[in-house]
Design a protein around this motif. Structure first.
Motif, short mmCIF file in Angstrom:
data_model
loop_
_atom_site.label_atom_id
_atom_site.label_comp_id
_atom_site.label_asym_id
_atom_site.label_seq_id
_atom_site.Cartn_x
_atom_site.Cartn_y
_atom_site.Cartn_z
N ARG A 15 -40.48 6.04 23.28
CA ARG A 15 -41.73 5.28 23.18
C ARG A 15 -42.83 6.09 22.53
O ARG A 15 -43.67 5.56 21.79
N ALA A 16 -42.85 7.40 22.77
CA ALA A 16 -43.83 8.27 22.11
C ALA A 16 -43.57 8.29 20.60
O ALA A 16 -44.52 8.23 19.81
N ALA A 17 -42.30 8.34 20.21
CA ALA A 17 -41.96 8.32 18.78
C ALA A 17 -42.42 7.01 18.13
O ALA A 17 -42.94 7.01 17.01
N VAL A 18 -42.24 5.90 18.84
CA VAL A 18 -42.69 4.61 18.32
C VAL A 18 -44.22 4.61 18.17
O VAL A 18 -44.75 4.10 17.17
N ALA A 19 -44.93 5.19 19.13
CA ALA A 19 -46.39 5.27 19.04
C ALA A 19 -46.81 6.08 17.82
O ALA A 19 -47.76 5.72 17.11
N VAL A 20 -46.11 7.18 17.57
CA VAL A 20 -46.41 8.01 16.40
C VAL A 20 -46.20 7.20 15.13
O VAL A 20 -47.07 7.18 14.24
#
Length: 107
Positions: A93-98
């Motif tokens: 989910r952090a990667a998607v936010a990035v």
């Protein structure tokens, strides 16, 4: 700077992804600029950039049950106590936010 030396990057090209103990585990927040909240990594980045006005993806890891600086440091530098699938989902989910920030900018 000397020939071939790189100067500091433009702040709008900087996006820092970091742990945040003041956010519960699993929560992700995106922001531009702000305080450092005692985060040594952010302090180092501020020193290098000369500013706090860089983008951040803040990944909640929760706060340990102590204010002892040594124990807090051990907590954030140690392994997650949450189940591995939960940690993997958080990273995804952090990667998607990035990707969203890079594509669409800040909310």
């Amino acid at each position: 700077p000397a020939r071939g030396a790189l100067g500091p990057p433009e702040l709008d090209h900087v996006l820092v992804i970091h742990d945040e103990i003041d956010i519960r585990f699993g929560e992700i927040r995106v922001r531009l600029g702000g305080g450092l909240a005692g985060h040594n990594g952010l302090k180092s980045i501020r020193t290098g950039l000369g500013s706090t006005e860089f983008g951040r993806v803040r990944v909640g890891v929760d706060r340990p049950d102590t204010t002892d600086p040594d124990r807090v440091a051990a907590y954030v530098l140690g392994r997650f106590s949450e189940p591995k699938p939960d940690v993997e989902e958080l990273v995804e989910r952090a990667a998607v936010a990035v990707e969203r920030v890079v594509r669409d900018g800040y909310p």
